[in-house]
Design an enzyme around this catalytic site. Structure first.
Site, PDB file in Angstrom:
ATOM      1  N   ASP A  13       0.820  -1.222   0.000  1.00  0.00           N
ATOM      2  CA  ASP A  13       0.000   0.000   0.000  1.00  0.00           C
ATOM      3  C   ASP A  13       0.846   1.261   0.000  1.00  0.00           C
ATOM      4  O   ASP A  13       0.448   2.299   0.531  1.00  0.00           O
ATOM      5  CB  ASP A  13      -0.974  -0.004   1.197  1.00  0.00           C
ATOM      6  CG  ASP A  13      -1.786  -1.281   1.217  1.00  0.00           C
ATOM      7  OD1 ASP A  13      -2.240  -1.685   0.133  1.00  0.00           O
ATOM      8  OD2 ASP A  13      -1.927  -1.891   2.284  1.00  0.00           O
ATOM      9  N   HIS A  42      -4.053  -2.950  -6.058  1.00  0.00           N
ATOM     10  CA  HIS A  42      -3.341  -1.765  -6.519  1.00  0.00           C
ATOM     11  C   HIS A  42      -4.356  -0.720  -6.957  1.00  0.00           C
ATOM     12  O   HIS A  42      -5.171  -0.968  -7.841  1.00  0.00           O
ATOM     13  CB  HIS A  42      -2.388  -2.120  -7.669  1.00  0.00           C
ATOM     14  CG  HIS A  42      -1.217  -2.924  -7.204  1.00  0.00           C
ATOM     15  ND1 HIS A  42      -0.304  -3.485  -8.046  1.00  0.00           N
ATOM     16  CD2 HIS A  42      -0.811  -3.239  -5.951  1.00  0.00           C
ATOM     17  CE1 HIS A  42       0.614  -4.106  -7.339  1.00  0.00           C
ATOM     18  NE2 HIS A  42       0.322  -3.986  -6.065  1.00  0.00           N
TER      19      HIS A  42
HETATM   20  P1  IMP Z   1      -2.048 -12.777   3.400  1.00  0.00           P
HETATM   21  O1  IMP Z   1      -1.113 -12.249   2.379  1.00  0.00           O
HETATM   22  O2  IMP Z   1      -3.501 -12.586   3.027  1.00  0.00           O
HETATM   23  O3  IMP Z   1      -1.726 -14.173   3.824  1.00  0.00           O
HETATM   24  O4  IMP Z   1      -1.851 -11.883   4.728  1.00  0.00           O
HETATM   25  C1  IMP Z   1      -0.627 -11.875   5.457  1.00  0.00           C
HETATM   26  C2  IMP Z   1      -0.290 -10.469   5.919  1.00  0.00           C
HETATM   27  O5  IMP Z   1       0.037  -9.667   4.788  1.00  0.00           O
HETATM   28  C3  IMP Z   1      -1.440  -9.733   6.623  1.00  0.00           C
HETATM   29  O6  IMP Z   1      -0.898  -8.878   7.600  1.00  0.00           O
HETATM   30  C4  IMP Z   1      -2.049  -8.923   5.495  1.00  0.00           C
HETATM   31  O7  IMP Z   1      -2.743  -7.799   5.998  1.00  0.00           O
HETATM   32  C5  IMP Z   1      -0.820  -8.528   4.728  1.00  0.00           C
HETATM   33  N1  IMP Z   1      -1.081  -8.254   3.306  1.00  0.00           N
HETATM   34  C6  IMP Z   1      -1.264  -9.136   2.311  1.00  0.00           C
HETATM   35  N2  IMP Z   1      -1.435  -8.527   1.140  1.00  0.00           N
HETATM   36  C7  IMP Z   1      -1.337  -7.214   1.378  1.00  0.00           C
HETATM   37  C8  IMP Z   1      -1.392  -6.054   0.545  1.00  0.00           C
HETATM   38  O8  IMP Z   1      -1.553  -6.097  -0.656  1.00  0.00           O
HETATM   39  N3  IMP Z   1      -1.258  -4.857   1.175  1.00  0.00           N
HETATM   40  C9  IMP Z   1      -1.045  -4.765   2.503  1.00  0.00           C
HETATM   41  N4  IMP Z   1      -0.975  -5.812   3.303  1.00  0.00           N
HETATM   42  C10 IMP Z   1      -1.119  -7.030   2.759  1.00  0.00           C
HETATM   43 MG    MG Z   2      -2.866  -2.377  -1.652  1.00  0.00          MG
END
Ligand code: IMP
Ligand code: MG
Length: 332
Positions: A13, A42
């Protein structure tokens, strides 16, 4: 720039979508390869319209850009088809035959696992889908009838384009502090998010890359659990105008001031040659929508200098507003 890799420097982000959409329009990118999966949204703003892309590469704004989803990516078929429709890119998007498929069961596993819930995952099922890929039981794109019109060999397309001198961008997802290897383990995502991993997912070797551009936001944010140095209370974040909600899940983002030590590490592990800084207008409201460097207030220039001093790389693009073209471009 024949081949550039874009990565996030913090916890995702950072505004990669905005930077990629600017480069797509400005540099007229020929090819953009998306990595990662549906958990990463995105955000692209163009002519007052907002897109939160989970699958389609953020370079779609440039109508001549070929859009590709890599062999290392995980495809959510329904989301992919929906976004192909809303962005109208049916005739110029391809999916690698060996990209993995995320299914409903993966999302259910993600949401019902106490362990994963404790990490604050997005719930899209990306971790469980990657587990299946590692077990070699996952479905891949070539097994899915709805994807047949899009199937291609992304590594071959990307390398042919690079060899022909075309402008190729490899679109990273999330940020270094969410990397399975280099982030705040176990509070991380299910894959490495560094530039080398982005190359690997795309099938482009490191000798083919000319630049690695790391994107930082002017302050840091994080969704989910895990440590975050300098974290502010929600009240303090709101007071500073830093309070955000996630583009993908709508969850509240935690926030903290820019951390120079983390930025330095992100530059090192990614081998970054350039940085982009987004949301400068959140720190210095006078910067809002400015597109010329001379118009920046003195404190903003000092902050950029400080980032360059600490990281040893130039800040080449500065975001001053949400629109794709709200950028100060210092590359000339
Ligand atoms: P997962 O990727 O859904 O397994 O989540 C694992 C960690 O990564 C969590 O803390 C999510 O909030 C974070 N996370 C996963 N994808 C994103 C993203 O695109 N932006 C921000 N945080 C993410
Ligand atoms: Mg994002």
């Amino acid at each position: 720039m024949p081949c550039k890799v874009i990565v996030g420097g913090f916890w995702g982000d950072e505004g990669k979508g905005k930077i990629i959409s600017y480069l797509a329009l400005k540099d007229k990118l020929d090819v953009c390869v998306r990595t990662g999966s549906v958990n990463a949204a995105h955000t692209v703003w163009y002519k007052g319209k907002r897109y939160a892309l989970h699958m389609v590469p953020a370079a779609f704004l440039h109508e001549k850009c070929r859009l590709l989803i890599s062999a290392g990516a995980n495809v959510h078929v329904a989301k992919f088809l929906e976004e192909v429709d809303t962005t109208n890119v049916k005739n110029r998007i391809g999916v690698d035959s060996q990209a993995s498929i995320i299914e409903e069961k993966h999302s259910n596993q993600d949401k019902t696992s106490a362990h994963l819930k404790g990490l604050g995952t997005t719930g899209w099922g990306v971790g469980p889908a990657i587990e299946e890929r590692v077990r070699r039981t996952a479905k891949i794109a070539k097994d899915i009838p709805e994807l047949q019109p899009y199937i291609t060999d992304v590594a071959t397309e990307a390398n042919n384009a690079i060899n022909a001198g075309k402008k190729v961008l490899l679109e990273g997802t999330q940020g270094l502090m969410l990397s399975l290897f280099f982030g705040t383990y176990p509070y991380v995502t299910g894959r490495d998010t560094s530039a080398s991993a982005i190359c690997s997912e795309a099938g482009v070797g490191p000798t083919k890359v000319d630049d690695v551009l790391v994107v930082f936001k002017a302050f840091m944010t994080r969704v989910g659990t895990g440590p975050m140095p300098g974290e502010l209370t929600k009240e303090e974040a709101s007071k500073r105008g830093w309070f955000e909600t996630a583009a993908g899940t709508g969850r509240e983002r935690r926030s903290a001031p820019f951390n120079f030590e983390l930025a330095k590490k992100a530059v090192m592990v990614n081998g970054a040659t350039q940085a982009a800084l987004t949301k400068l207008d959140a720190l210095y409201p006078e910067c809002k929508s400015i597109r010329e460097q001379d118009k920046l207030p003195k404190e903003a220039k000092q902050f950029i200098n400080e980032i360059e001093q600490h990281t040893g790389i130039p800040v080449v693009l500065i975001g001053t507003g949400p629109e794709a073209l709200d950028i100060i471009d210092r590359r000339k």
